[in-house]
Design a protein around this motif. Structure first.
Motif, mmCIF file in Angstrom:
data_model
loop_
_atom_site.group_PDB
_atom_site.id
_atom_site.type_symbol
_atom_site.label_atom_id
_atom_site.label_comp_id
_atom_site.label_asym_id
_atom_site.label_seq_id
_atom_site.Cartn_x
_atom_site.Cartn_y
_atom_site.Cartn_z
ATOM 1 N N UNK B 20 -23.528 142.761 -19.364
ATOM 2 C CA UNK B 20 -24.261 143.333 -18.602
ATOM 3 C C UNK B 20 -23.675 144.813 -17.910
ATOM 4 N N UNK B 21 -23.008 145.275 -18.659
ATOM 5 C CA UNK B 21 -22.215 146.657 -18.546
ATOM 6 C C UNK B 21 -23.477 147.643 -18.895
ATOM 7 N N UNK B 22 -24.092 148.531 -17.910
ATOM 8 C CA UNK B 22 -24.920 149.562 -18.231
ATOM 9 C C UNK B 22 -24.371 150.898 -18.098
ATOM 10 N N UNK B 23 -23.067 151.096 -17.805
ATOM 11 C CA UNK B 23 -22.529 152.407 -17.318
ATOM 12 C C UNK B 23 -21.404 152.701 -17.970
ATOM 13 N N UNK B 24 -21.137 153.861 -18.596
ATOM 14 C CA UNK B 24 -19.910 154.284 -19.176
ATOM 15 C C UNK B 24 -19.457 155.480 -19.044
ATOM 16 N N UNK B 25 -18.306 155.691 -18.721
ATOM 17 C CA UNK B 25 -17.831 157.289 -18.389
ATOM 18 C C UNK B 25 -16.387 157.205 -19.341
ATOM 19 N N UNK B 26 -16.359 158.187 -19.991
ATOM 20 C CA UNK B 26 -14.958 158.626 -20.781
ATOM 21 C C UNK B 26 -15.045 159.915 -21.382
ATOM 22 N N UNK B 71 -22.202 148.379 -9.489
ATOM 23 C CA UNK B 71 -22.887 147.909 -10.957
ATOM 24 C C UNK B 71 -21.620 147.851 -11.748
ATOM 25 N N UNK B 72 -21.811 147.024 -12.864
ATOM 26 C CA UNK B 72 -20.800 146.680 -13.935
ATOM 27 C C UNK B 72 -20.544 148.091 -14.831
ATOM 28 N N UNK B 73 -19.326 148.508 -14.763
ATOM 29 C CA UNK B 73 -18.992 149.821 -15.553
ATOM 30 C C UNK B 73 -17.555 149.861 -16.190
ATOM 31 N N UNK B 149 -12.712 138.152 -24.559
ATOM 32 C CA UNK B 149 -11.847 138.786 -23.578
ATOM 33 C C UNK B 149 -12.501 140.036 -22.749
ATOM 34 N N UNK B 150 -13.485 140.709 -23.461
ATOM 35 C CA UNK B 150 -14.089 141.922 -22.769
ATOM 36 C C UNK B 150 -15.179 140.982 -21.639
ATOM 37 N N UNK B 151 -15.924 140.186 -22.461
ATOM 38 C CA UNK B 151 -16.816 139.544 -21.398
ATOM 39 C C UNK B 151 -16.281 138.744 -20.282
ATOM 40 N N UNK B 152 -15.116 138.290 -20.401
ATOM 41 C CA UNK B 152 -14.246 137.446 -19.415
ATOM 42 C C UNK B 152 -13.940 138.516 -18.381
ATOM 43 N N UNK B 153 -13.228 139.764 -18.931
ATOM 44 C CA UNK B 153 -12.794 140.772 -18.076
ATOM 45 C C UNK B 153 -13.737 141.256 -17.089
ATOM 46 N N UNK B 154 -15.058 141.208 -17.506
ATOM 47 C CA UNK B 154 -16.099 141.557 -16.276
ATOM 48 C C UNK B 154 -16.304 140.599 -15.390
ATOM 49 N N UNK B 155 -16.142 139.335 -15.738
ATOM 50 C CA UNK B 155 -16.396 138.315 -14.767
ATOM 51 C C UNK B 155 -15.099 138.156 -13.961
ATOM 52 N N UNK B 156 -13.986 138.535 -14.304
ATOM 53 C CA UNK B 156 -12.560 138.432 -13.623
ATOM 54 C C UNK B 156 -12.570 139.631 -12.706
#
Lengths: 179, 354, 251
Positions: B20-26, B71-73, B149-156
């Motif tokens: 559910x991450x829709x935002x990325x800054x890099x 939001x999830x980012x 782990x990436x999906x878990x990381x958003x939940x955590x």
């Protein structure tokens, strides 16, 4: 053999990365464990590019190939660099269009494929890698040729679908041209 | 769902979007460039936003802004870039904002190299930002774990309102392996009523802030963060015990090196030598309790890291003086071979001085 | 009885912590009045700097952030990209924007980020105690320029509005002052215009406001206003430096 460990190497642009990727993809479709590991960074600029591919019946611990069952040398520097990474009894596939020497190693099986010349006969210089792949598959039996054809159909879609026949043709040419 | 063959860096992106991450800054840096490239290609398709910032400092502050907006980012970088992000990570941690930060490590210090490295263990687990903060750190050893782990990381991150770091290296980022998106049991997550979304003149203003000028307030804030950290230490430790039964010797390794160690363990088994592995899957909180399960048959511990020895500090804490500890490191970007590891262990067991 | 002045709903009840004679309070007020008049308080998200205005988030009666030193434009970018319909503004001083945060402000404008920046220029670091700023005038004394700013050593003061006007992504750039009631009215009009530019999606807008620092200038509030007029205004010329049409209208 349950464990195939490849080092595939050549100039950047010879399609060594995609050769490895197609192999790994086919292995996955056949339900095997697979890994693909590329060289990256400045190594990729102008020099020799290579990838390590492992296809196995068991879970793969390290994706790094330190002792290869097969080495694929698409150019001379690749032969020099990787012939010693081949295990005893392993196979080396040499692109005879660009390499006119033999490996120094003993106790190995060497195969010579004029991949570029055959590709030119098919009027597509970019498919030398497919010719080589046909030879590898025929000799090692790592995956079935039909599975590789399935991979090609998945990879080349839409506009690119027209490239499928010539790629399949290249695979077949490689198959008959072993030894 | 069927398995797909994916590059590690792309798997980070795919998993983030799935979460559910829709935002990325890099900001570009090798060896993680496929992550921003993937996000720049995929996020516009789902109405999200990818933005290439002018620096890692700006990128992490954009993450701060977006996370505070509810939001999830995610952001990603590699070692020197993560160093630049530390200021922002400290602010995000203090403001108790959730986000996910991927560190596809390379060799250091300074500009270092671009080959796989684990010399960011301190950077990831101790952080370089100021203040009493902690960040959960996941260490995937294969691409399926990259996904999970990436999906878990958003939940955590959302559950505890905390920045979460995923520690990988160039090998994990660059390699391809089959992955699948498994059915997940979601956590029940709190709503984000603290977010700065505009009040609509319907509620009191929210403010996202890490300034506590009254020292009693700051102290209270820090104890609150500490209580949260303790809760995470209690609930979120993950590790794997591999071939530990009757182990004569135990190796501790994570991520890429743990894969190599497993190869070495299988080789040694064929020679009749029983060696076990403790593999931390979370680097913070660290699985200190795993060391209580080391069998009495064990003669010593070997820590294997692609560094000159950083995790070994945590191994010493977990070991608590029980077994002699040895170290094998490769700090230049080369991955140790199974043969090197087996040889080291055999030498130790053969009487090599510690 | 007729009400002739009311405190804007855009400010909280919290008393300002600013020094006597400092014009931050005026700039806070006109900024929030402008937002209120546009009917956008419910959509506003403010980003406070590090500097004297570090507590601005306690005064702005809207959602807000406290950003790290210089990073407000990056934080604002994150908010605006998530909520494109919100009215996002940064409030930054000359150390925050023109020293440590030049990268962030230039690149936000360069992207044409639809945010508004209120840039308060008083030619000195206030909160840390009167150190030299990038905008400190030649010869002006500061605690880190005890002999006065020397051009050969520290360069000439940076002209932020002029610089920002050169960036294609900037839609509206104006420099104003808050030294007289007439100038305050003009400043408010400019700030309102900048917010309208953002609301209408035209691009990045910035209003540079010449402000005072009686404490660190070592002057009375009244002398500060005079010093601003006689020293800051001749170097930092008031006017419009950039409009969406590309025009400028300054001395």
């Amino acid at each position: 053999m349950a464990d195939h460990r490849f080092i595939i190497s050549g100039f950047g642009g010879q399609g060594v990365m995609s050769m490895g990727m197609i192999l790994a993809y086919a292995g996955m479709l056949e339900g095997k464990e697979v890994t693909w590991l590329p060289s990256y960074g400045p190594e990729m600029r102008g020099g020799t590019a290579n990838c390590h591919v492992i296809i196995s019946d068991k879970p793969i611990s390290s994706p790094i190939v330190s002792k290869a069952t097969s080495v694929v040398a698409m150019n001379l520097p690749s032969l020099t660099k990787f012939q010693d990474s081949l295990e005893d009894g392993g196979s080396i596939f040499i692109n005879a269009s660009l390499i006119n020497i033999k490996p120094d190693r003993k106790n190995i099986k060497d195969y010579y494929i004029s991949a570029n010349d055959i590709a030119m006969q098919l009027q597509n210089s970019k498919i030398a890698n497919m010719v080589m792949l046909g030879a590898i598959i025929k000799e090692t039996g790592v995956v079935r040729i039909e599975t590789v054809e399935k991979v090609l159909e998945k990879m080349f879609q839409g506009e690119k679908a027209k490239l499928i026949p010539v790629n399949k043709e290249a695979l077949k040419k490689g198959e008959v041209l072993q030894n | 769902m069927a398995k797909v063959l994916m590059k590690g860096n792309e798997a980070f992106g795919a998993a983030a979007i799935k979460a559910g991450c829709k935002y990325f800054f890099g900001y570009p840096i090798t060896p993680q460039n496929e992550i921003p490239e993937y996000m720049s290609r995929e996020l516009p398709k789902i109405g999200g936003c990818f933005l290439q910032a002018e620096s890692e400092i700006a990128a992490i502050n954009m993450v701060y802004g977006a996370s505070g907006a509810g939001v999830r980012v995610m952001t990603s970088s590699s070692s020197p870039g993560i160093a630049l992000k530390q200021e922002g990570i400290s602010y995000i941690a203090s403001c108790e904002l959730p986000c996910v930060i991927i560190n596809v490590s390379r060799g250091g210090p300074g500009l270092g190299g671009i080959q796989p490295s684990q010399s960011d263990y301190f950077q990831n687990t101790r952080g370089g930002g100021n203040g009493d903060y902690r960040t959960p750190v996941y260490a995937p050893a294969n691409l399926q774990e990259v996904i999970d782990m990436t999906m878990d990381a958003f939940d955590v991150a959302d559950q505890y309102r905390i920045p979460v770091i995923i520690s990988a290296d160039g090998m994990i980022g660059q390699m391809m392996e089959p992955i699948e998106f498994k059915e997940r049991t979601g956590r029940s997550l709190p709503s984000k009523e603290w977010a700065a979304t505009g009040t609509n003149e319907e509620r009191e203003p929210n403010s996202i802030n890490s300034l506590y000028i009254v020292h009693e307030d700051l102290e209270k804030h820090n104890w609150k963060l500490d209580a949260k950290h303790k809760l995470i230490e209690e609930n979120e430790v993950q590790y794997e015990m591999y071939q530990m039964k009757d182990a004569e010797f135990v190796v501790v390794a994570y991520g890429t090196t743990s894969r190599i160690v497993k190869s070495a363990i299988m080789d040694m088994k064929k020679e009749g030598l029983n060696v076990g592995l403790i593999r931390p899957k979370t680097l913070w909180p660290y699985p200190y309790k795993a060391f209580d399960e080391i069998p009495k048959s064990t003669k010593g511990i070997l820590t294997v890291e692609m560094s000159t020895g950083q995790m070994i500090d945590d191994v010493k804490i977990g070991n608590n003086g029980r077994f002699p500890i040895h170290f094998l490191g490769s700090p230049g970007g080369s991955v140790p071979s199974p043969e090197m590891i087996a040889e080291k262990i055999k030498n130790i067991l053969g009487g090599e001085k510690k | 009885m007729k009400t002739i002045f009311e405190k804007t709903k855009g400010l909280t009840a919290k008393p300002f912590h600013y020094c006597p004679g400092c014009t931050h309070g005026i700039i806070h007020r006109i900024t929030m009045e402008a937002i209120e008049e546009l009917g956008m308080l419910g959509k506003a998200v403010g980003v406070a700097p590090v500097g004297c205005a570090v507590f601005a988030y306690e005064y702005f009666n809207c959602d807000s952030y406290e950003a790290a030193h210089g990073r407000a434009p990056a934080v604002a970018t994150g908010v605006k990209r998530v909520h494109p319909d919100s009215l996002v503004f940064t409030y930054q001083g000359d150390g925050d924007l023109a020293a440590i945060g030049t990268g962030e402000i230039v690149q936000a404008a360069h992207r044409g980020e639809k945010i508004t920046t209120i840039f308060v220029n008083n030619a000195i670091y206030g909160m840390t105690g009167g150190q030299m700023a990038p905008t400190t005038l030649i010869g002006q004394k500061a605690t880190t320029a005890p002999y006065g700013r020397d051009e050969a050593h520290a360069g000439k003061p940076i002209l932020v509005s002029e610089m920002m006007a050169t960036i294609p992504g900037s839609a509206y750039i104006e420099r104003v002052a808050v030294n007289t009631p007439a100038n305050i009215r003009k400043a408010k009009k400019a700030i309102k215009k900048a917010f309208e530019i953002q609301r209408d999606g035209k691009g990045f807008s910035m209003i540079e406001v010449l402000s005072t620092c009686p404490t660190n200038w070592g002057l009375t509030p009244e002398d500060s206003l005079k010093w601003l007029e006689e020293n800051l205004m001749p170097y930092y010329k008031l006017g419009v430096y950039k409009t969406p049409e590309g025009g400028a209208n300054n001395g």
